[in-house]
Write a protein that holds these residues in place. Structure first.
Motif: not given
Length: 258
Positions: A71-72, A79-86, A129-131, A145-148
């Motif tokens: 799950l990514s 447009t500003y990223g706060l965080s990202s991870d896998k 979200l990408n699963l 893929k899903c946006n929440v």
């Protein structure tokens, strides 16, 4: 000030459960043999990060495992990223509980000018979200893929008390009681800039240092020569108080009081 309120994660967790459930229904998944449920959530602050998450239980009664679940996620404010991870979730065979969590770096909010206002204002953040995974020993691969949208609550609050005046033989003073509080995991100081304005003209400015991470009460005091007394009282209904906060040379408007 609870992290769950700051980091409105419950909606996101609900979507993740739905998200995984949709994956279980994609042909030729035996959807009647895969049950998914949320078993509880948690939230805490540690080492500079706000973390919120949930335990998702997958009960796979089918003949084939779900393999290499990844799950990514990416959390964005505009447009500003706060965080990202896998999140490498592994395989789902039999009965397995997955620990799914998201982190936001508080220092990023404090240091990136475009994100500073999240300290003082609520917002709607986007969780992307990408699963990915495999089914039937890798013969079937899937990508969802899903946006929440998740709610973000301000990290700081302020209020203004009853304004009053004092005077002596030389000075006429306007006192503005000011209460300020912020989340305990914040640190450092910000500067409150207050401007008393009459018909577009700045009469006085005052600057006050506010500590982060605590509840703090102070008074903003505007001092005028006693000769201004009648003029200010006659025009009191037209006077406005503009408050700003300065953080890392970035100025954020807090509001206007009349």
């Amino acid at each position: 000030m609870k992290i769950k309120r700051i980091f409105g994660i419950s909606t996101a967790i609900a979507y993740i459960v739905i998200f995984l459930f949709i994956a279980s229904m994609i042909y030729p998944f035996p959807s009647h043999q895969i049950n998914i449920r949320e078993e509880g959530s948690y939230h805490y602050y540690s080492e500079g990060n706000l973390t919120a998450g949930s335990y998702i239980n997958i009960e796979n009664k089918g003949p084939y495992p779900l393999n290499n679940l990844v799950l990514s996620y990416q959390i964005l404010n505009g447009t500003y990223g706060l965080s990202s991870d896998k999140l490498y979730l592994g395989n789902a065979v039999g009965n397995k509980t997955l620990n799914i969590s998201f982190k936001i770096d508080v220092n990023k909010i404090l240091n990136v000018p475009e994100l500073n206002y999240l300290i003082f204002y609520p917002a709607n953040l986007t969780l992307k979200l990408n699963l990915t995974g495999n089914y039937a020993y890798g013969f079937i691969k899937f990508l969802l893929k899903c946006n929440v949208t998740i709610g973000w609550g301000a990290l700081a609050r302020y209020s203004v008390g009853q304004i009053y005046v004092t005077q002596n033989s030389t000075n006429f003073s306007v006192h503005v009681p000011f209460q300020f509080g912020s989340a305990p995991f914040l640190s450092g100081n910000v500067t409150l800039l207050s401007k008393m304005v009459l018909n577009g003209t700045v009469l006085k400015e005052a600057m006050t240092v506010l500590p982060l991470g605590t509840n703090y009460s102070t008074e903003i005091i505007f001092n005028f020569p006693i000769s201004y007394s009648n003029y200010l009282q006659q025009n009191a209904q037209y006077i406005k108080l503009y408050n700003y906060v300065i953080i890392k040379n970035n100025t954020i408007a807090l509001g206007v009081i009349q």
